[in-house]
Design an enzyme around this catalytic site. Sequence first.
Site, PDB file in Angstrom:
ATOM      1  N   ASP A  13      48.075  33.996  35.805  1.00  0.00           N
ATOM      2  CA  ASP A  13      47.590  33.673  37.147  1.00  0.00           C
ATOM      3  C   ASP A  13      48.600  32.684  37.717  1.00  0.00           C
ATOM      4  O   ASP A  13      48.553  31.494  37.403  1.00  0.00           O
ATOM      5  CB  ASP A  13      46.194  33.047  37.090  1.00  0.00           C
TER       6      ASP A  13
ATOM      7  N   GLU B  90      48.795  38.615  38.353  1.00  0.00           N
ATOM      8  CA  GLU B  90      48.112  38.811  39.633  1.00  0.00           C
ATOM      9  C   GLU B  90      49.139  38.932  40.746  1.00  0.00           C
ATOM     10  O   GLU B  90      50.139  38.214  40.776  1.00  0.00           O
ATOM     11  CB  GLU B  90      47.165  37.640  39.922  1.00  0.00           C
TER      12      GLU B  90
ATOM     13  N   ASP C 135      42.098  28.173  36.241  1.00  0.00           N
ATOM     14  CA  ASP C 135      43.318  28.987  36.257  1.00  0.00           C
ATOM     15  C   ASP C 135      43.467  29.788  34.965  1.00  0.00           C
ATOM     16  O   ASP C 135      43.944  30.924  34.984  1.00  0.00           O
ATOM     17  CB  ASP C 135      44.550  28.112  36.494  1.00  0.00           C
TER      18      ASP C 135
END
Length: 178
Positions: free
Chosen positions: A8, A72, A144
């Site tokens: 991420d 992502e 996160d």
Amino acid sequence: MAIILGIDPGSRLTGYGVIEQRGRQLNYLGSGCIKVIGTTKEPLTLAEKLRRIHDSVSELITQFKPNEFAIEQVFMAKNPDSALKLGQARGAAIVAAACAELPVAEYSARQIKQSVVGNGGAEKSQVQHMVMALLNLQRCPQEDAADALAVALCHAHSSQNLIKMAGAARKTVRGRLR
């Protein structure tokens, strides 16, 4: 068996999550955050932040020895500068994966939420809850890190579906499934 490193990306905190996939079984291997924040007296330059992300992801690859990498995608932020920095952080992580000759898969936030929660518009708390449930975690990981684990889970679910489709295609005889 697959070991999946999920990322991420962020310009201040980059989350990572590592899972092992054995058929339908998913096992938690590790997660955390790469902090790319300097001190008040000595803030990091953008180049230093990107190097730190690259080097940290490279160390994670050496430590966990993943054979798949998922990250992502960049979403369009209200602030174009934020989107650019996020894209650069993604690039640093992707280069680390490419240097290790790992295949790179990219997923949108909506795809990740849909895969993990069943709702592409899910809240972060729902994602965290499902990450804990799917991986049998006793404690909730940092936000996160949970997002990075969700990226890895999304990739695992996607690859399971591809394997199912490939198996179904092999079993097809003259347009019928056996």
